[in-house]
Motif scaffolding. Structure first.
Motif, mmCIF file in Angstrom:
data_model
loop_
_atom_site.group_PDB
_atom_site.id
_atom_site.type_symbol
_atom_site.label_atom_id
_atom_site.label_comp_id
_atom_site.label_asym_id
_atom_site.label_seq_id
_atom_site.Cartn_x
_atom_site.Cartn_y
_atom_site.Cartn_z
ATOM 1 N N TYR A 157 0.831 -1.204 0.000
ATOM 2 C CA TYR A 157 0.000 0.000 0.000
ATOM 3 C C TYR A 157 0.870 1.260 0.000
ATOM 4 C CZ TYR A 157 -3.840 -3.175 1.209
ATOM 5 O OH TYR A 157 -4.764 -4.186 1.208
ATOM 6 N N LYS A 236 -13.010 -8.879 4.366
ATOM 7 C CA LYS A 236 -12.318 -7.860 3.571
ATOM 8 C C LYS A 236 -11.261 -7.138 4.412
ATOM 9 C CE LYS A 236 -14.561 -5.227 0.674
ATOM 10 N NZ LYS A 236 -15.570 -4.332 0.074
ATOM 11 N N LYS A 240 -6.933 -7.775 3.992
ATOM 12 C CA LYS A 240 -5.997 -6.677 3.763
ATOM 13 C C LYS A 240 -4.910 -6.657 4.831
ATOM 14 C CE LYS A 240 -9.074 -3.429 1.348
ATOM 15 N NZ LYS A 240 -9.688 -2.086 1.416
ATOM 16 N N THR A 251 -6.472 -5.729 -3.015
ATOM 17 C CA THR A 251 -7.550 -4.778 -3.277
ATOM 18 C C THR A 251 -8.822 -5.461 -3.743
ATOM 19 O OG1 THR A 251 -8.214 -2.806 -4.514
ATOM 20 C CG2 THR A 251 -6.751 -4.345 -5.647
#
Length: 460
Positions: A157, A236, A240, A251
């Motif tokens: 990220y 989700k 991540k 993503t």
């Protein structure tokens, strides 16, 4: 959601884990409009000594921001005039989970309530719970399961942010749909996701390579629909975190690049009776595949309102860029038996017969998407809406049918004129999410993109 005995049992188990030192941090979280987990980390003893009895306070603005956490005008429940006070996060102890990927940490999800203990109507989890209550009032239990597709990137990220989110590098370099060899290259990551999620009571059934380099799919076991939505938002968030810990990016964005296959968030939905019997199959039915009348009306409502409720299913500017012909994402509101070109795919047989809705993307807020689909299906039952005839063949080539909106602005216009949405959710809820969508639309329209410069700077 569970019964009072089960809830008390889980709270006592959490107390014991704090006492024996296996849990030292309790994360208290609620889901915002964008589908993200927001909350606080509480030292475990402080949690037991105060938060258990009183809940956790959080600023009202968490349910009235945009993606960048700005505080836009237009929200009636939270604004500068109201002073942005507090609501309370009331724990749903049935959601308590130990998180294997975060040392010494447990998480419990909350419902947003006011000082009187009344749930905030625009809260996504509450919106779904209200639809479940409507279903129960009609004698139905809704069960559901979610499939998620996502990309894993070799850029972290931080790498992507430093590059301005340009030239993002994926791990794979060819379409790995069902490819065991290519998926093996990231199997340590996928294995940890499967096993850690299952250990956290987010049971994973399958994972597989998807239809693009470095794209993967995970199937989460079905359950009662609020539980399935809880699992979806936790999955989700947790996926991540696990990717970050392993030096990757991950993503769920619907369409990161035009040439990349979009990432889906398929919903599998079925209705069950109070006695536990499946209601979507009728052995005496003369309808296609033994579909019961209840199933037909439920499907009819979903199809009739798919365009009007698109904002709850495809919430972002980017969501609509996934709807492109011959890309494995549906375009037309048609249904077919085991047909991946249609927006609604009828799968299973006998008591396992159910509806797969292929319109949501990986970027969906599962509470909002499920709330919209359950609400639309119940609307179909109450208004006895028959679905159109089954579509055979290439669903991308269908004519004379509804098409999903081509952009967020079109979805806004459809919701503005929807009487059904007001009947399902109430005017205040509709107005709140319309305002959020207009904020997103206006921010996009005001931005100057690289596409603008490439197209107009020299040649314009």
């Amino acid at each position: 959601m569970s019964d009072e005995h089960g809830t008390a049992k889980q709270l006592e188990e959490l107390r014991q884990m704090v006492r024996d030192g296996s849990v030292d941090t309790v994360i208290v979280a609620l889901t915002d409009m964008q589908g993200r987990l927001m909350g606080k980390r509480v030292q475990a003893e402080a949690f037991l000594n105060g938060v258990v009895d009183h809940g956790i306070h959080f600023c009202t603005y968490l349910l009235g921001t945009d993606m960048e956490m700005n505080t836009p005008d237009g929200f009636k429940l939270m604004n500068w005039e109201t002073g942005y006070g507090d609501w309370i996060g009331r724990q749903d102890w049935a959601t308590t989970r130990v998180l294997p990927w975060l040392e010494g940490s447990a998480i419990v999800l909350c419902d947003a309530v006011d000082d009187a203990g009344v749930e905030i109507p625009i809260s996504p989890r509450t919106m779904l719970k209200r639809q479940v209550e409507r279903a129960a009032g009609l004698g139905y239990t809704v069960k559901a399961g979610t499939e998620f597709e996502f990309y894993v990137t070799s850029d972290t990220y931080e790498d992507m942010a430093a590059k301005g989110y340009n030239d993002i590098e994926r791990v794979g370099y060819y379409n790995e749909d069902y490819h065991l060899l290519q998926a093996t290259k990231l199997e340590p990551l996928y294995r940890q996701i499967r096993n850690d999620m299952t250990a956290a009571r987010i049971p994973i059934e399958f994972s597989k390579g998807e239809a693009a380099p470095s794209q993967h799919e995970v199937n989460i076991r079905y359950d009662e629909v609020v539980e399935s939505a809880d699992r979806s938002v936790l999955f989700k968030h947790g996926a991540k975190e696990i990717a970050f810990q392993n030096g990757y990016g991950l993503t769920f964005m619907a369409k990161p690049y035009a040439e990349w296959t979009g990432s889906s968030g398929h919903l599998h939905i079925s209705l069950w009776g109070a006695d536990g019997g499946a209601l979507m199959f009728d052995s005496t039915s003369t309808a296609s595949y033994g579909m019961s009348q209840t199933m037909r009306w439920f499907l009819g409502g979903m199809m009739a309102l798919q365009r009007e409720l698109a904002l709850f299913i495809a919430p972002n500017i980017n969501s609509y860029k996934r709807y492109a012909a011959a890309t494995w994402a549906p375009v037309n509101v048609v249904w077919g038996r085991d047909n991946r070109t249609t927006g609604f795919r009828i799968v299973g047989s006998g008591s396992a017969l159910h509806i797969e809705n292929r319109f949501p993307g990986g970027d969906m807020n599962a509470y909002l998407a499920y709330a919209a689909e359950v609400g639309a299906g119940l609307y179909g039952i109450q208004h006895k809406i028959e679905p159109p005839a089954e579509f055979h063949g290439n669903g991308y080539a269908a004519t004379g049918c509804d098409r999903m909106p081509r952009a967020l602005y079109e979805a806004v216009g459809l919701l503005e004129g929807s009487k059904a949405a007001v009947e399902i959710f109430g005017q205040d809820v509709v107005d709140h999410y319309l305002n959020a969508a207009r904020v997103e639309r206006d921010a996009y329209d005001a931005a100057v993109h690289a596409w603008d410069r490439q197209r107009y700077l020299e040649r314009g």
